[in-house]
Design a protein around this motif. Structure first.
Motif, PDB file in Angstrom:
ATOM      1  N   THR A  88       0.915  -1.180   0.081  1.00 41.01           N
ATOM      2  CA  THR A  88      -0.188   0.023   0.024  1.00 41.01           C
ATOM      3  C   THR A  88       0.864   1.258  -0.066  1.00 41.01           C
ATOM      4  O   THR A  88       1.997   1.306   0.595  1.00 41.01           O
ATOM      5  CB  THR A  88      -0.999  -0.030   1.176  1.00 41.01           C
ATOM      6  OG1 THR A  88       0.006  -0.101   2.432  1.00 41.01           O
ATOM      7  CG2 THR A  88      -1.945  -1.191   1.298  1.00 41.01           C
ATOM      8  N   LEU A  89       0.440   2.196  -0.712  1.00 39.38           N
ATOM      9  CA  LEU A  89       1.260   3.623  -0.829  1.00 39.38           C
ATOM     10  C   LEU A  89       0.856   4.476   0.230  1.00 39.38           C
ATOM     11  O   LEU A  89      -0.420   4.829   0.355  1.00 39.38           O
ATOM     12  CB  LEU A  89       1.078   4.126  -2.075  1.00 39.38           C
ATOM     13  CG  LEU A  89       1.719   5.412  -2.536  1.00 39.38           C
ATOM     14  CD1 LEU A  89       3.446   5.090  -2.346  1.00 39.38           C
ATOM     15  CD2 LEU A  89       1.550   5.802  -3.935  1.00 39.38           C
ATOM     16  N   GLY A  90       1.645   5.094   0.915  1.00 43.48           N
ATOM     17  CA  GLY A  90       1.543   6.298   1.946  1.00 43.48           C
ATOM     18  C   GLY A  90       2.437   7.232   1.959  1.00 43.48           C
ATOM     19  O   GLY A  90       3.148   7.738   0.725  1.00 43.48           O
ATOM     20  N   GLU A  91       2.612   8.218   2.944  1.00 46.37           N
ATOM     21  CA  GLU A  91       3.877   8.923   2.955  1.00 46.37           C
ATOM     22  C   GLU A  91       4.297   8.966   4.534  1.00 46.37           C
ATOM     23  O   GLU A  91       3.519   8.724   5.290  1.00 46.37           O
ATOM     24  CB  GLU A  91       3.104  10.446   2.675  1.00 46.37           C
ATOM     25  CG  GLU A  91       3.865  11.682   2.642  1.00 46.37           C
ATOM     26  CD  GLU A  91       3.288  12.866   2.436  1.00 46.37           C
ATOM     27  OE1 GLU A  91       3.492  14.033   3.191  1.00 46.37           O
ATOM     28  OE2 GLU A  91       2.866  13.070   1.508  1.00 46.37           O
ATOM     29  N   LYS A  92       5.596   9.219   4.561  1.00 51.39           N
ATOM     30  CA  LYS A  92       6.135   9.110   5.681  1.00 51.39           C
ATOM     31  C   LYS A  92       7.409  10.255   5.308  1.00 51.39           C
ATOM     32  O   LYS A  92       8.203  10.396   4.713  1.00 51.39           O
ATOM     33  CB  LYS A  92       6.955   7.910   6.209  1.00 51.39           C
ATOM     34  CG  LYS A  92       7.366   7.776   7.526  1.00 51.39           C
ATOM     35  CD  LYS A  92       8.074   6.275   7.665  1.00 51.39           C
ATOM     36  CE  LYS A  92       8.584   6.327   9.145  1.00 51.39           C
ATOM     37  NZ  LYS A  92       7.607   6.729  10.092  1.00 51.39           N
ATOM     38  N   ASP A  93       7.375  11.275   6.446  1.00 54.20           N
ATOM     39  CA  ASP A  93       8.424  12.355   6.741  1.00 54.20           C
ATOM     40  C   ASP A  93       8.627  13.087   5.325  1.00 54.20           C
ATOM     41  O   ASP A  93       9.724  13.487   4.779  1.00 54.20           O
ATOM     42  CB  ASP A  93       9.888  11.706   7.031  1.00 54.20           C
ATOM     43  CG  ASP A  93       9.608  10.996   8.286  1.00 54.20           C
ATOM     44  OD1 ASP A  93       9.001  11.655   9.210  1.00 54.20           O
ATOM     45  OD2 ASP A  93      10.600  10.124   8.806  1.00 54.20           O
ATOM     46  N   GLY A  94       7.390  13.369   4.539  1.00 57.01           N
ATOM     47  CA  GLY A  94       7.532  14.163   3.441  1.00 57.01           C
ATOM     48  C   GLY A  94       7.670  13.098   2.190  1.00 57.01           C
ATOM     49  O   GLY A  94       8.029  13.957   1.066  1.00 57.01           O
ATOM     50  N   TYR A  95       7.956  11.961   2.280  1.00 61.46           N
ATOM     51  CA  TYR A  95       8.425  11.174   1.164  1.00 61.46           C
ATOM     52  C   TYR A  95       7.233  10.092   0.858  1.00 61.46           C
ATOM     53  O   TYR A  95       6.523   9.702   1.921  1.00 61.46           O
ATOM     54  CB  TYR A  95       9.478  10.442   1.508  1.00 61.46           C
ATOM     55  CG  TYR A  95      10.829  11.072   1.685  1.00 61.46           C
ATOM     56  CD1 TYR A  95      11.716  11.755   0.425  1.00 61.46           C
ATOM     57  CD2 TYR A  95      11.472  11.601   2.906  1.00 61.46           C
ATOM     58  CE1 TYR A  95      12.810  12.643   0.494  1.00 61.46           C
ATOM     59  CE2 TYR A  95      12.508  12.319   3.044  1.00 61.46           C
ATOM     60  CZ  TYR A  95      13.077  12.818   1.787  1.00 61.46           C
ATOM     61  OH  TYR A  95      14.315  13.775   2.046  1.00 61.46           O
ATOM     62  N   PRO A  96       7.100   9.670  -0.417  1.00 62.88           N
ATOM     63  CA  PRO A  96       6.347   8.628  -0.653  1.00 62.88           C
ATOM     64  C   PRO A  96       6.869   7.260   0.231  1.00 62.88           C
ATOM     65  O   PRO A  96       7.918   7.214   0.442  1.00 62.88           O
ATOM     66  CB  PRO A  96       6.402   8.296  -2.071  1.00 62.88           C
ATOM     67  CG  PRO A  96       7.170   9.597  -2.531  1.00 62.88           C
ATOM     68  CD  PRO A  96       7.873  10.157  -1.629  1.00 62.88           C
ATOM     69  N   ALA A  97       5.957   6.597   0.805  1.00 61.16           N
ATOM     70  CA  ALA A  97       6.189   5.344   1.429  1.00 61.16           C
ATOM     71  C   ALA A  97       5.212   4.382   1.332  1.00 61.16           C
ATOM     72  O   ALA A  97       4.128   4.250   1.140  1.00 61.16           O
ATOM     73  CB  ALA A  97       6.215   5.756   3.007  1.00 61.16           C
ATOM     74  N   VAL A  98       5.963   3.081   1.010  1.00 61.10           N
ATOM     75  CA  VAL A  98       5.308   2.048   0.598  1.00 61.10           C
ATOM     76  C   VAL A  98       5.337   0.807   1.988  1.00 61.10           C
ATOM     77  O   VAL A  98       6.243   0.667   2.273  1.00 61.10           O
ATOM     78  CB  VAL A  98       5.740   1.054  -0.311  1.00 61.10           C
ATOM     79  CG1 VAL A  98       5.062  -0.127  -0.812  1.00 61.10           C
ATOM     80  CG2 VAL A  98       5.677   2.001  -1.999  1.00 61.10           C
TER      81      VAL A  98
END
Length: 285
Positions: free
Chosen positions: A177-187
């Motif tokens: 699943t795709l999200g965001e963490k610390d301003g970066y895209p995060a999977v």
């Protein structure tokens, strides 16, 4: 009234001995039927059957009647393992083979980066057999590589030396699943990897699960310009050789004698599913 074991009247009573013999044979037949119901029950039942046989033999010996009776031929319960269809009857039987089980939800390049990291850390033959993590480490941000190397057993799958997988011996199931963490895209990748090992004597195994080990990993990879940055990682191993796991390697149950109390209770399907929380119980105390 108490008796010394040598003088107990039961051990000198021929009728009691014959009755005990019949009970032992009846119990063994019951236990053999139960043994086919599952991996854990198979091991427990085998132990019970041996204890029953041993108790009767001991009684006959102490009573001096060992030569007067003949014990039946007893086949210890086992079903053997199917090496031609390694995952037959297991929760992973219908899963895709190897990297076919790691499917990106869409064409977003972030998914493909994480997909390649999962392949490098959990499926790459060089990683599995030679324990060389270079390909996986090259995908990570330089700042995090040293940390990953120190905890390499948790981030990768390394087969115990002397073991090898059967052909088509890896099945995979899970999701990204795709999200965001610390301003970066995060999977976030949540997968179970099932490995089928080649046993030296398949017919001696009680069930298929004695040669199948499962690894669940849930980890979030942030996609940074420097490379992947892993975080929030949890995992679980099931149906494994415990000492090998403590040493940082993956091996199936058949490589180590079972110990009383090892193993986890409940429906084993939960350990092959990414629906729900990662299990936290320790099956190798």
């Amino acid at each position: 009234m108490q008796y010394d074991i040598d003088d107990h009247p039961d051990l000198k009573d021929a009728a009691w001995i014959r009755a005990a013999n019949k009970r032992a044979k009846r119990d063994i037949r019951k236990q053999r039927r139960k043994a086919r119901r599952g991996r854990h029950s198979g091991k427990v039942v085998s132990a019970i059957a041996l204890v029953v046989i041993g108790a009767v033999l001991f009684g006959l010996y102490r009573a001096g009647k060992f030569g007067e009776v003949s014990m039946p031929d007893v086949e210890l319960p086992h079903t053997g393992a199917n090496v031609e269809v390694p995952f037959a009857g297991t929760p992973a039987e219908q899963w895709p083979d190897g990297d076919k089980g790691i499917v990106a939800p869409d064409a977003n390049p972030a998914f493909e980066q994480v997909r390649q990291a999962l392949i490098a850390s959990r499926l790459d033959p060089v990683m599995l057999g030679e324990h060389k993590p270079d390909r996986f480490l090259a995908m990570l941000a330089p700042e995090v590589r040293e940390y990953v190397v120190k905890e390499i057993a948790g981030w990768t799958t390394r087969l115990k030396q002397g073991t090898k997988l059967l052909p088509n011996g890896i099945k995979v199931s899970g999701k990204m699943t795709l999200g965001e963490k610390d301003g970066y895209p995060a999977v976030t990748a949540d997968y179970v990897f099932a490995y089928a090992f080649e046993p030296p004597e398949p017919k001696k195994l009680l069930s298929q699960m004695e040669m199948v080990a499962a690894v669940r990993e849930k980890v979030t990879y942030s996609i940074t310009p420097e490379g992947l940055w892993p975080s929030d990682s949890t995992g679980f191993q099931y149906s494994i050789a415990c000492q090998a796991a403590k040493d940082g390697f993956l091996a199936p149950q058949f490589t180590e004698p079972p110990k009383l109390g090892e193993g986890v209770a409940g429906d084993e399907k939960q350990y092959f599913s990414v629906d729900g929380q990662v299990p936290t119980e320790n099956s190798c105390d």
